[in-house]
Design a protein around this motif. Structure first.
Motif, PDB file in Angstrom:
ATOM      1  N   ALA A   1       0.834  -1.209   0.000  1.00 45.40           N
ATOM      2  CA  ALA A   1       0.000   0.000   0.000  1.00 45.40           C
ATOM      3  C   ALA A   1       0.867   1.257   0.000  1.00 45.40           C
ATOM      4  O   ALA A   1       0.647   2.190  -0.777  1.00 45.40           O
ATOM      5  CB  ALA A   1      -0.917  -0.030   1.222  1.00 45.40           C
TER       6      ALA A   1
ATOM      7  N   GLN B   1      -5.558   0.891   4.749  1.00 46.65           N
ATOM      8  CA  GLN B   1      -4.918   1.031   3.431  1.00 46.65           C
ATOM      9  C   GLN B   1      -5.026   2.452   2.870  1.00 46.65           C
ATOM     10  O   GLN B   1      -4.063   2.993   2.323  1.00 46.65           O
ATOM     11  CB  GLN B   1      -5.543   0.040   2.437  1.00 46.65           C
ATOM     12  CG  GLN B   1      -4.979   0.191   1.024  1.00 46.65           C
ATOM     13  CD  GLN B   1      -5.590  -0.746   0.001  1.00 46.65           C
ATOM     14  OE1 GLN B   1      -6.189  -1.757   0.333  1.00 46.65           O
ATOM     15  NE2 GLN B   1      -5.452  -0.411  -1.270  1.00 46.65           N
TER      16      GLN B   1
ATOM     17  N   MET C   1      -1.795   4.714   1.884  1.00 47.22           N
ATOM     18  CA  MET C   1      -1.551   5.154   0.491  1.00 47.22           C
ATOM     19  C   MET C   1      -1.445   6.679   0.431  1.00 47.22           C
ATOM     20  O   MET C   1      -0.561   7.219  -0.250  1.00 47.22           O
ATOM     21  CB  MET C   1      -2.688   4.676  -0.424  1.00 47.22           C
ATOM     22  CG  MET C   1      -2.741   3.176  -0.612  1.00 47.22           C
ATOM     23  SD  MET C   1      -3.861   2.646  -1.946  1.00 47.22           S
ATOM     24  CE  MET C   1      -5.422   3.315  -1.406  1.00 47.22           C
TER      25      MET C   1
ATOM     26  N   LEU D   1      -2.451  -3.099  -5.832  1.00 49.44           N
ATOM     27  CA  LEU D   1      -1.604  -2.093  -6.473  1.00 49.44           C
ATOM     28  C   LEU D   1      -0.613  -2.674  -7.475  1.00 49.44           C
ATOM     29  O   LEU D   1       0.020  -1.936  -8.226  1.00 49.44           O
ATOM     30  CB  LEU D   1      -0.900  -1.251  -5.405  1.00 49.44           C
ATOM     31  CG  LEU D   1      -1.860  -0.548  -4.422  1.00 49.44           C
ATOM     32  CD1 LEU D   1      -1.102   0.415  -3.519  1.00 49.44           C
ATOM     33  CD2 LEU D   1      -2.992   0.191  -5.133  1.00 49.44           C
TER      34      LEU D   1
ATOM     35  N   LEU E   1      -7.374   9.316  -4.889  1.00 49.17           N
ATOM     36  CA  LEU E   1      -7.195   7.855  -4.831  1.00 49.17           C
ATOM     37  C   LEU E   1      -8.521   7.127  -5.064  1.00 49.17           C
ATOM     38  O   LEU E   1      -8.565   6.079  -5.717  1.00 49.17           O
ATOM     39  CB  LEU E   1      -6.620   7.456  -3.466  1.00 49.17           C
ATOM     40  CG  LEU E   1      -5.135   7.758  -3.234  1.00 49.17           C
ATOM     41  CD1 LEU E   1      -4.787   7.606  -1.754  1.00 49.17           C
ATOM     42  CD2 LEU E   1      -4.243   6.845  -4.085  1.00 49.17           C
TER      43      LEU E   1
ATOM     44  N   SER F   1       2.337   3.255  -3.772  1.00 46.52           N
ATOM     45  CA  SER F   1       1.776   4.617  -3.849  1.00 46.52           C
ATOM     46  C   SER F   1       2.887   5.651  -3.917  1.00 46.52           C
ATOM     47  O   SER F   1       2.788   6.634  -4.662  1.00 46.52           O
ATOM     48  CB  SER F   1       0.876   4.895  -2.633  1.00 46.52           C
ATOM     49  OG  SER F   1      -0.109   3.901  -2.527  1.00 46.52           O
TER      50      SER F   1
ATOM     51  N   THR G   1      -1.857  -5.585  -0.332  1.00 46.32           N
ATOM     52  CA  THR G   1      -3.071  -5.251  -1.105  1.00 46.32           C
ATOM     53  C   THR G   1      -3.484  -6.418  -2.005  1.00 46.32           C
ATOM     54  O   THR G   1      -4.631  -6.491  -2.427  1.00 46.32           O
ATOM     55  CB  THR G   1      -2.890  -3.981  -1.969  1.00 46.32           C
ATOM     56  OG1 THR G   1      -2.009  -4.237  -3.067  1.00 46.32           O
ATOM     57  CG2 THR G   1      -2.376  -2.810  -1.147  1.00 46.32           C
TER      58      THR G   1
ATOM     59  N   ARG H   1       1.817   8.948  -0.680  1.00 46.77           N
ATOM     60  CA  ARG H   1       1.818   9.914  -1.780  1.00 46.77           C
ATOM     61  C   ARG H   1       2.266  11.292  -1.273  1.00 46.77           C
ATOM     62  O   ARG H   1       3.037  11.984  -1.931  1.00 46.77           O
ATOM     63  CB  ARG H   1       0.422  10.000  -2.419  1.00 46.77           C
ATOM     64  CG  ARG H   1       0.411  10.944  -3.612  1.00 46.77           C
ATOM     65  CD  ARG H   1      -0.901  10.939  -4.366  1.00 46.77           C
ATOM     66  NE  ARG H   1      -1.114   9.706  -5.101  1.00 46.77           N
ATOM     67  CZ  ARG H   1      -2.114   9.523  -5.979  1.00 46.77           C
ATOM     68  NH1 ARG H   1      -2.956  10.503  -6.240  1.00 46.77           N
ATOM     69  NH2 ARG H   1      -2.261   8.383  -6.602  1.00 46.77           N
TER      70      ARG H   1
END
Ligand SMILES: Cc1cc2nc3c(=O)[nH]c(=O)nc-3n(C[C@H](O)[C@H](O)[C@H](O)COP(=O)(O)OP(=O)(O)OC[C@H]3O[C@@H](n4cnc5c(N)ncnc54)[C@H](O)[C@@H]3O)c2cc1C
Ligand code: SF4
Length: 504
Positions: free
Chosen positions: A26, A484, A488, A194, A134, A30, A94, A492
């Protein structure tokens, strides 16, 4: 497209990129795609193998063999030995999770600010904006149609009868086929793990992926993270292959999970008293309801029903969970002919579970056979687990269950509504409960004070340059919701911050 899988012993693989991301779950995937979108050349280095949906296993046994570390054998070392479940594959956990999508609750940012000096309003705002994006990119949607199985319909009915709020679950899934197989990988390719989106996009943008490539050490030059090294490992036999060394012009993101990230930092020579500390989890267990008409919990989404109604007042979340026959066998008492007879009830069983927002704190250490996870629920958290178990049983009875199978040591195999008090009086000793840890936090906690944390509020490891944390290990508290989405979004945010700081 550049993917390096297992390599036989021989010439080492040597590469140089802008950024390295260790782990592709995760957090890692990301971070990687955000760096690649920013124009950087990224290497994702992942311990597990790359598997496409058509190669996912079709049994829970195969899931443990192909998609989990050490055959899924990690357990807590505490009062009880509870399994600690994680994925090991390109896509990380994931690949084997239920893809439930819950935004970070506002109180989490307030708590981080009050207790750890990080987060607060500005972070809440930025994470909220990233989560908006997302949800579009990963097709967040509520279970409908085939995804809402009879187990979920019964749970909705039971919750409504008891007067608490619950819904079909919101997940990162596009057009769920309702096969109930999320935990061994979605062979239909509907779940947005992912490995199906962010990792391929990273490759398309000029990135490189090393799979079957557990990082042994982060290479430090002074206090600067300059790269990683390790040896390829065969995905089945685990034998060692060629060595690899990847150099990073700008830095290294660590996203190897709450269990592995602190151990990797430690064996790379990073000294920090908070490494492996502030480990939190949402332990959970389930109760079966037995219904006159077949439930067929294997038809529908793996987790198609959920309720957050008790997060703030009771300290737990409720969900349905469809598990296959072989895992049901592990949860029912007895053996031989007795177990075989009980398994004949499979079609009549619905399993609903709780995830406890536990405040108990554990720690991660290197052990002789791998990670050592010291963790025991204290009495207050056990009370939450028991309260949730009582409510799940009441919900089953309100939905029409004839019996509930509590699976708690010392209680009868099955009880009817008149015997609910046996669960109310169930022992608070963790050894009497068969729980599992699947939501893990901490180990490299963020915080403003370097004496009590591993990384700062931006994810940078204290006292080091070019070394960032991008996974669940940076989260210093529990969340009380499925993690999650938060992981994520934090990853980011870390990547965007790093890009804005990197010198060309
Ligand atoms: C059965 C199950 C169901 C779940 N369901 C949900 C859900 O529905 N919704 C939700 O929000 N959350 C769910 N979770 C939790 C969620 O999946 C995890 O919290 C999340 O994936 C953790 O992200 P991460 O990046 O920290 O680690 P991971 O996703 O675990 O990724 C870490 C990766 O690092 C790799 N790695 C480890 N060590 C090394 C090394 N030395 N070198 C290279 N790579 C390494 C691992 O192989 C792994 O691929 C579930 C978890 C489980 C186990
Ligand atoms: S329930 Fe089946 S089809 Fe739906 S996301 Fe999970 S594995 Fe895929």
């Amino acid at each position: 497209m550049s993917h390096h899988a297992f390599r036989e012993p021989g010439d080492p693989l040597e590469l140089e990129v802008d950024w390295i991301v260790v782990g592709s779950g995760a957090g890692g995937a990301s971070a990687a795609v955000a760096l690649a979108r920013g124009g950087a050349r990224v290497a994702v280095v992942e311990a597990g193998a790359w598997r496409d949906p058509e190669h996912y296993p079709s049994s829970a046994y195969g899931g443990a063999r192909d998609l989990m570390p050490a055959f899924g054998g990690l357990a807590t070392a505490g009062r009880a030995q509870w399994p600690v479940v994680q994925g090991e594959a390109v896509g990380g956990t994931t690949v084997i999770n239920s893809a439930i999508c819950v935004r970070t609750p506002g109180d989490v940012f307030v708590r981080w600010a009050a207790e750890h000096g990080v987060g607060g309003g500005p972070m809440a705002e930025r994470i909220g904006a990233i989560q908006d994006a997302l949800e579009v990119e990963l097709h967040a949607s509520r279970a409908t149609g085939r995804a809402v199985g009879r187990s979920d319909v019964l749970a909705l009915r039971g919750a409504a009868a008891l007067g608490y709020d619950s819904h079909p679950t919101r997940r990162f899934v596009e057009d769920c086929a309702g096969s109930g197989q999320c935990l061994q990988g979605c062979r239909a390719g509907r779940k947005q793990s992912l490995n199906l989106n962010f990792i391929p996009e990273t490759l398309e943008r000029g990135g490189v992926v090393l799979s079957c490539a557990p990082v042994a050490r982060i290479v430090l030059e002074g206090n600067r993270a300059a790269g990683v090294r390790g040896r390829f490992r065969h995905p089945r036999t685990r034998r060692a292959g060629a060595s690899f060394q990847v150099r990073a012009r700008h830095g290294v993101f660590v996203a190897a999970s709450a269990i592995q990230s602190p151990l990797l930092l430690r064996r790379s020579g990073i000294r920090n008293r908070s490494l492996g500390r502030q480990f939190h989890a949402h332990p959970g267990t389930g109760l079966f309801g037995w219904y006159d008409d077949p439930v067929d919990m294997h038809i529908g989404a793996t987790q198609g029903w959920s309720s957050l109604a008790h997060r703030d007042t009771g300290g737990f979340k409720l969900e349905s969970l469809s598990i296959p026959l072989e895992l049901v066998a592990g949860r029912l008492k007895g053996g031989g002919a007795v177990l075989a007879e009980r398994l004949e009830d499979f079609r009549h069983l619905a399993m609903w579970v709780m995830a406890v927002k536990a405040e108990s704190v554990g720690s991660i250490h290197p052990g002789p056979l791998g990670p050592l996870v010291r963790y025991t629920l204290d009495r207050a958290d056990m009370v939450k687990m028991r309260t949730a178990a009582v409510l799940l049983a009441q919900t089953h009875f309100a939905a029409g269950a004839r019996w509930v199978i509590p699976g708690i040591h010392g209680l009868p195999y099955k009880i009817d509504a008149d015997a609910l008090h046996t669960i109310e009086d169930a022992p608070l000793d963790p050894r009497a409960w068969v729980a599992v840890l699947s939501h893990l936090f901490g180990g490299c906690p963020m915080g403003a004070d370097p004496a009590r944390s591993v990384c700062d509020g931006e994810g940078r490891v204290h006292g080091h340059q070019g070394l960032w944390i991008a996974d669940a290990s940076q989260i210093p508290t529990n969340l009380g919701v499925n993690p999650q989405h938060t992981i994520m979004a934090l990853a980011r945010l870390r990547a965007e911050t790093a890009l804005s700081r990197a010198t060309p």
